[in-house]
Design an enzyme around this catalytic site. Structure first.
Site, PDB file in Angstrom:
ATOM      1  N   LYS A 156      17.490  35.737  -6.438  1.00 31.70           N
ATOM      2  CA  LYS A 156      16.228  36.481  -6.332  1.00 31.70           C
ATOM      3  C   LYS A 156      15.900  37.210  -7.629  1.00 31.70           C
ATOM      4  CE  LYS A 156      17.629  40.950  -5.983  1.00 31.70           C
ATOM      5  NZ  LYS A 156      17.012  42.202  -6.487  1.00 31.70           N
TER       6      LYS A 156
ATOM      7  N   THR B 136      11.508  42.047  -4.499  1.00 36.15           N
ATOM      8  CA  THR B 136      11.726  42.013  -5.945  1.00 36.15           C
ATOM      9  C   THR B 136      10.620  41.261  -6.668  1.00 36.15           C
ATOM     10  OG1 THR B 136      14.082  41.942  -5.408  1.00 36.15           O
ATOM     11  CG2 THR B 136      13.502  41.629  -7.681  1.00 36.15           C
TER      12      THR B 136
END
Length: 332
Positions: free
Chosen positions: A191, A248
């Protein structure tokens, strides 16, 4: 009820400091170890971690230290150094670890050179410890201020996992236990790289449609990658994978997305990193993520493109063109 009364947090960056706040709220006696003397001095003098988390008043019950020996009596440890420094930090802690000490790994990334996950690094440096992984959608400043947050606590030992969940949970910090540590680690590692890509999309002004496409196709890469490592798809679909990816990739508050934003706006990597004291894990892990994907035989075109941009092999426009002109195929 759990038997944990005290916790040592190794690493006083923004995330380590936030976790110290969370564990104090959970009722644990909390000791925060900082590598940097200026952090120890700042916390003791001002009640704030001004180098890494300015503007957040810390609970006075947090004790800060620069001496690892002070951690030797803690019931459990949260290890929060940057992923690329996890091995050296754990090795430095080796003289203070007793058999069976639970160590919760809170860094996200793949080690460069060895291509190891953090649980592998722990097993090699401190084999006498009992491992767990903490991962999920969590901005340090929000957790530090006590804003609501839910995360994944991965531990292969169900009894220990439940004890850890009970120990660190509070009304503002909600951990969910899973037994799949690889899934939790793989989601967290990818991620950060994908968030750099999301920042590039934002910085280049490519629109919300492109942003949504990156998150969705990035999640497909994350799932393939994790499964190839031996993870369960359901784990990656949870907080430590999809949840963390959405957070994120959705706010410049993310260090990784902010670096991508600068790259998308035409800055060099050096310029994008200027003035950033906290580590952008996606930049550090991108080469290892790309190499491990190749070893696994897994297609990760977005992560590969981000790694190539970071390495200076191609520019942003060529990376975007390469992704958009890949051979057409079925979505699944």
């Amino acid at each position: 009820m759990n038997g944990f009364k005290s916790v040592g947090v190794i690493g006083a960056g923004a995330w380590g400091t936030a976790l110290a706040q969370a564990t104090v709220r959970a009722g644990l006696k909390t000791l925060l170890w900082a590598r940097e003397p200026e952090v120890v001095e700042a916390v003791r003098a001002t009640g704030e971690n001004t180098p890494f988390l300015p503007g957040v008043k810390l609970d006075p019950a947090i004790t800060v230290t620069g001496d690892m020996a002070d951690l030797s009596a803690c019931d459990l440890i949260l290890a929060v150094p940057p992923a690329q420094h996890m091995r050296s930090t754990l090795a430095a802690f080796a003289g203070y670890v007793r058999d069976g000490l639970p160590i919760v790994l809170c860094a996200k990334g793949v080690e460069r050179g060895t291509l190891k996950l953090m649980t592998d690094v722990l097993a090699e440096t401190l084999p006498q410890a009992r491992p767990a992984v903490l991962s999920g959608p969590s901005f340090a400043a929000e957790v530090a201020r006590g804003m609501p947050c839910a995360v994944t606590l991965a531990c292969a030992d169900p009894e220990l996992g439940q004890e850890l969940v009970q120990a660190i949970a509070s009304p503002s910090f909600r951990p969910y236990w899973v037994d799949d540590m690889i899934g939790a680690e793989a989601g967290g590692a990818l991620k950060n790289v994908l968030a750099v890509g999301a920042g590039i999309v934002e910085g280049r002004g490519l629109g919300r449609s492109a942003h949504a496409a990156l998150i969705t196709r990035g999640f497909a890469e994350m799932t393939r990658y994790a499964v190839a490592l031996g993870a369960k798809p359901d784990t990656v679909a949870g907080l430590c994978g999809l949840g963390d990816l959405v957070l994120t990739c959705s706010s410049p508050q993310s260090r990784n997305m902010s670096v991508g934003l600068a790259l998308g706006q035409g800055q060099t990597l050096a310029e994008a990193l200027t003035g950033k004291r906290s580590v952008a894990e996606g930049v550090e892990s991108a080469p290892a993520v790309r190499q491990l994907a190749a070893r696994l035989g897994v297609e990760t075109p977005i992560c590969e493109a981000v790694a190539a941009v970071i390495a200076g092999e191609i520019d942003v426009d060529r990376a975007i063109e390469g992704l958009m002109t890949r051979p057409l195929k079925a979505e699944r």
